[in-house]
Write a protein that holds these residues in place. Structure first.
Motif, PDB file in Angstrom:
ATOM      1  N   PRO A   1       0.803  -1.228   0.000  1.00  0.00           N
ATOM      2  CA  PRO A   1       0.000   0.000   0.000  1.00  0.00           C
ATOM      3  C   PRO A   1       0.836   1.279   0.000  1.00  0.00           C
ATOM      4  N   ARG A   2       2.097   1.186   0.376  1.00  0.00           N
ATOM      5  CA  ARG A   2       2.943   2.376   0.414  1.00  0.00           C
ATOM      6  C   ARG A   2       3.739   2.563  -0.883  1.00  0.00           C
ATOM      7  N   GLY A   3       3.569   1.639  -1.823  1.00  0.00           N
ATOM      8  CA  GLY A   3       4.198   1.787  -3.127  1.00  0.00           C
ATOM      9  C   GLY A   3       5.718   1.804  -3.090  1.00  0.00           C
ATOM     10  N   MET A   4       6.305   1.094  -2.133  1.00  0.00           N
ATOM     11  CA  MET A   4       7.759   1.079  -1.998  1.00  0.00           C
ATOM     12  C   MET A   4       8.391  -0.166  -2.626  1.00  0.00           C
ATOM     13  N   GLY A   5       7.531  -1.031  -3.176  1.00  0.00           N
ATOM     14  CA  GLY A   5       8.053  -2.243  -3.800  1.00  0.00           C
ATOM     15  C   GLY A   5       8.479  -3.304  -2.807  1.00  0.00           C
ATOM     16  N   MET A   6       7.943  -3.252  -1.589  1.00  0.00           N
ATOM     17  CA  MET A   6       8.303  -4.242  -0.579  1.00  0.00           C
ATOM     18  C   MET A   6       7.933  -5.635  -1.062  1.00  0.00           C
ATOM     19  N   SER A   7       8.822  -6.599  -0.778  1.00  0.00           N
ATOM     20  CA  SER A   7       8.666  -7.930  -1.329  1.00  0.00           C
ATOM     21  C   SER A   7       9.135  -8.953  -0.292  1.00  0.00           C
ATOM     22  N   LEU A   8       8.186  -9.760   0.235  1.00  0.00           N
ATOM     23  CA  LEU A   8       8.540 -10.712   1.293  1.00  0.00           C
ATOM     24  C   LEU A   8       7.417 -11.718   1.507  1.00  0.00           C
ATOM     25  N   ILE A   9       7.712 -12.747   2.301  1.00  0.00           N
ATOM     26  CA  ILE A   9       6.679 -13.651   2.793  1.00  0.00           C
ATOM     27  C   ILE A   9       6.785 -13.683   4.315  1.00  0.00           C
ATOM     28  N   GLN A  10       5.643 -13.755   4.987  1.00  0.00           N
ATOM     29  CA  GLN A  10       5.634 -13.749   6.448  1.00  0.00           C
ATOM     30  C   GLN A  10       5.002 -15.026   6.968  1.00  0.00           C
ATOM     31  N   GLY A  11       5.592 -15.571   8.017  1.00  0.00           N
ATOM     32  CA  GLY A  11       5.080 -16.807   8.582  1.00  0.00           C
ATOM     33  C   GLY A  11       5.314 -16.886  10.071  1.00  0.00           C
ATOM     34  N   GLY A  12       5.102 -18.074  10.601  1.00  0.00           N
ATOM     35  CA  GLY A  12       5.234 -18.310  12.032  1.00  0.00           C
ATOM     36  C   GLY A  12       3.986 -18.973  12.557  1.00  0.00           C
ATOM     37  N   ARG A  13       3.411 -18.388  13.605  1.00  0.00           N
ATOM     38  CA  ARG A  13       2.240 -18.947  14.257  1.00  0.00           C
ATOM     39  C   ARG A  13       0.962 -18.514  13.542  1.00  0.00           C
ATOM     40  N   LEU A  14       0.249 -19.470  12.981  1.00  0.00           N
ATOM     41  CA  LEU A  14      -1.005 -19.156  12.297  1.00  0.00           C
ATOM     42  C   LEU A  14      -2.075 -18.683  13.276  1.00  0.00           C
ATOM     43  N   ASP A  15      -1.949 -19.074  14.550  1.00  0.00           N
ATOM     44  CA  ASP A  15      -2.932 -18.662  15.544  1.00  0.00           C
ATOM     45  C   ASP A  15      -2.599 -17.300  16.145  1.00  0.00           C
ATOM     46  N   SER A  16      -1.533 -16.652  15.628  1.00  0.00           N
ATOM     47  CA  SER A  16      -1.093 -15.342  16.119  1.00  0.00           C
ATOM     48  C   SER A  16      -0.741 -15.357  17.604  1.00  0.00           C
ATOM     49  N   GLU A  17      -0.423 -16.532  18.115  1.00  0.00           N
ATOM     50  CA  GLU A  17      -0.109 -16.661  19.537  1.00  0.00           C
ATOM     51  C   GLU A  17       1.393 -16.544  19.770  1.00  0.00           C
ATOM     52  N   MET A  18       1.790 -15.557  20.553  1.00  0.00           N
ATOM     53  CA  MET A  18       3.185 -15.398  20.945  1.00  0.00           C
ATOM     54  C   MET A  18       3.437 -16.291  22.159  1.00  0.00           C
ATOM     55  N   ILE A  19       4.413 -17.171  22.066  1.00  0.00           N
ATOM     56  CA  ILE A  19       4.721 -18.076  23.169  1.00  0.00           C
ATOM     57  C   ILE A  19       5.864 -17.464  23.970  1.00  0.00           C
ATOM     58  N   GLY A  20       5.541 -16.932  25.136  1.00  0.00           N
ATOM     59  CA  GLY A  20       6.550 -16.237  25.920  1.00  0.00           C
ATOM     60  C   GLY A  20       6.470 -14.738  25.683  1.00  0.00           C
ATOM     61  N   ASP A  21       7.452 -14.036  26.217  1.00  0.00           N
ATOM     62  CA  ASP A  21       7.467 -12.579  26.142  1.00  0.00           C
ATOM     63  C   ASP A  21       8.047 -12.085  24.821  1.00  0.00           C
ATOM     64  N   PRO A  22       7.718 -10.854  24.409  1.00  0.00           N
ATOM     65  CA  PRO A  22       8.388 -10.259  23.243  1.00  0.00           C
ATOM     66  C   PRO A  22       9.869 -10.087  23.537  1.00  0.00           C
ATOM     67  N   ILE A  23      10.644  -9.912  22.496  1.00  0.00           N
ATOM     68  CA  ILE A  23      12.096  -9.834  22.661  1.00  0.00           C
ATOM     69  C   ILE A  23      12.595  -8.417  22.372  1.00  0.00           C
ATOM     70  N   ALA A  24      13.770  -8.119  22.901  1.00  0.00           N
ATOM     71  CA  ALA A  24      14.398  -6.819  22.649  1.00  0.00           C
ATOM     72  C   ALA A  24      14.734  -6.689  21.173  1.00  0.00           C
TER      73      ALA A  24
END
Length: 202
Positions: A72-95
């Motif tokens: 949407p920002r028209g910057m040509g960003m190109s990637l794939i994102q993955g991990g937990r399909l349930d959006s559940e973070m196991i443990g605390d966020p990291i620095a």
């Protein structure tokens, strides 16, 4: 004597390079091999390897793809994102680790931690860069905070699987103005994530 020192130096270099953990993500589209760099990005690497070793990616997968046509920002960003399909973070966020400190740019094949504000990220959500996304580095223009996205690993085999996933069909789901049109109609499942056995250095 000079020959001896050269041999030792070469053996040391080979041992150091081969000591980086290698992770295999077996997916429904094929295998992706990722070399992790704990020496360069210890915090992000440790969290990613914890998810791997604890089986927290098994049965999860890739669910979001960004291409120039749906950035949407028209910057040509190109990637794939993955991990937990349930959006559940196991443990605390990291620095948050800066790319200026790790020395790993968000270039083709680099693996990074997704986040909102700095310090909210987790290996529960990671992404693989396709092509050059250096505007995601520390000091880059993608985010107003200028902190970039923490890189910690690189795809060393299986980029063809990554690009296949990136080209798959997306629906209209997603947050307006952020991820709209970037969510895969059918997630690509990570059937198993594990460390690849590495040959002995002896």
């Amino acid at each position: 004597m000079k020959h001896y020192f050269l041999t030792v130096a070469l053996l040391t270099a080979c041992t150091s390079a081969s000591s980086d953990p290698i992770v295999i993500l077996d997916t429904t589209e094929g295998a992706i091999e990722i070399t992790v760099y704990p020496d360069k990005a210890p915090i992000s690497s440790a969290d990613f390897l914890r998810y791997v070793d604890d089986g927290l990616y098994d049965g999860q997968g890739f669910y979001r793809v960004v291409r120039p046509d749906n950035d949407p920002r028209g910057m040509g960003m190109s990637l794939i994102q993955g991990g937990r399909l349930d959006s559940e973070m196991i443990g605390d966020p990291i620095a948050h680790e800066l790319t200026t400190e790790t020395g790993i740019s968000n270039a083709d094949g680099a693996v990074s931690i997704a986040r909102l504000e700095p310090g909210s990220g987790s290996a529960a959500y990671f992404f693989i860069n396709v092509g050059n996304n250096d505007f995601l580095d520390t000091g880059g223009s993608r985010n107003e905070d200028g902190q970039g996205y923490a890189t910690f690993a690189r795809v060393t085999d299986g980029m063809e699987v990554v690009t296949t996933i990136q080209a798959m069909n997306t629906g209209e789901e997603g947050d307006e103005g952020v991820t709209r049109g970037q969510i895969l109609e059918t997630p690509v499942i990570i059937t198993r994530a594990y460390r690849k056995s590495q040959p002995s250095n002896h």
